[in-house]
Design an enzyme around this catalytic site. Structure first.
Site, short mmCIF file in Angstrom:
data_model
loop_
_atom_site.label_atom_id
_atom_site.label_comp_id
_atom_site.label_asym_id
_atom_site.label_seq_id
_atom_site.Cartn_x
_atom_site.Cartn_y
_atom_site.Cartn_z
CG HIS A 1 -6.84 -12.50 2.34
ND1 HIS A 1 -6.01 -10.93 1.90
CD2 HIS A 1 -7.67 -11.99 1.80
CE1 HIS A 1 -6.32 -11.13 1.06
NE2 HIS A 1 -7.53 -11.09 1.05
P1 TYD Z 1 -4.28 -6.33 2.44
O1 TYD Z 1 -5.73 -6.91 1.83
O2 TYD Z 1 -3.40 -6.75 2.96
O3 TYD Z 1 -3.93 -6.64 0.49
P2 TYD Z 1 -2.84 -8.10 0.05
O4 TYD Z 1 -4.14 -8.79 -0.06
O5 TYD Z 1 -4.32 -7.16 -1.40
O6 TYD Z 1 -2.46 -8.09 -0.54
O7 TYD Z 1 -4.28 -5.07 2.17
C1 TYD Z 1 -3.63 -3.84 1.75
C2 TYD Z 1 -3.69 -2.91 2.86
O8 TYD Z 1 -4.74 -2.06 2.71
C3 TYD Z 1 -3.64 -2.95 4.37
O9 TYD Z 1 -3.75 -1.97 5.34
C4 TYD Z 1 -5.57 -2.52 4.15
C5 TYD Z 1 -5.54 -2.20 3.78
N1 TYD Z 1 -7.11 -2.16 2.53
C6 TYD Z 1 -7.81 -1.49 2.88
O10 TYD Z 1 -7.46 -0.19 4.30
N2 TYD Z 1 -9.38 -1.43 2.56
C7 TYD Z 1 -9.72 -1.77 1.62
O11 TYD Z 1 -10.72 -2.23 0.80
C8 TYD Z 1 -8.78 -2.91 1.09
C9 TYD Z 1 -8.46 -3.84 0.24
C10 TYD Z 1 -7.01 -2.56 1.99
#
Ligand code: TYD
Length: 139
Positions: A57
């Site tokens: 992302h």
């Molecule tokens: P995501 O940002 O997709 O993780 P990555 O980019 O590391 O693969 O986040 C995964 C899940 O966790 C998504 O459902 C959102 C949740 N999340 C939170 O609730 N709070 C946070 O601070 C973060 C980083 C993720």
């Protein structure tokens, strides 16, 4: 919202100093002392299964320090024109990721911990999760 036109060359690996003695090391990150933004949120990734990639992302506003608190992993940075791969493998090294860049994390070593110090609270509206959309916004 406008996506910032930062490039991968605006990201740097910062050597955070460490307090060393024979009983081990301490590394300290303190707002207004040795980090260029105020930390609003801390999270960490762990138990990442072998072969998994994370973090596909970009952010509009959020910037972050990414630290291999334990073990190692690679961070792939992409600004739509340039790609840069940074291997993090020491707890006193922080990769400063500025806003407006696509990032992915992979090659996690077994037992590694990815510590993230973030400039904003969690806000899904600050994310771009579609790479084609990201490329379009970077034009
Ligand atoms: P995501 O940002 O997709 O993780 P990555 O980019 O590391 O693969 O986040 C995964 C899940 O966790 C998504 O459902 C959102 C949740 N999340 C939170 O609730 N709070 C946070 O601070 C973060 C980083 C993720």
């Amino acid at each position: 919202m406008k996506l910032k036109n930062n490039t991968v060359f605006d990201c740097a690996v910062i050597d955070i100093s460490k307090v060393h003695n024979e009983a081990g090391n301490i590394t300290v990150v303190e707002n207004e002392i040795n980090i260029p933004f105020n930390v609003k949120r801390v999270y960490y990734l762990y138990d990442v299964p072998g072969g998994e990639a994370r973090g596909g992302h970009a952010h509009y506003e959020l910037e972050q320090y990414v630290i291999a608190a334990s073990g190692s992993f690679d961070v792939i940075l992409d600004d739509g024109k340039n790609r840069k791969i940074v291997t993090l493998n020491r707890p006193n090294l922080a990769l400063h990721i500025v806003p407006g860049l696509w990032r992915e994390l992979d090659n996690f070593s077994s037992g590694s911990i990815c510590l993230v110090l973030a400039s904003h609270k969690y806000d899904e509206s600050d994310y771009i999760r579609d790479y084609e959309e990201f490329l379009e916004f970077k034009k």
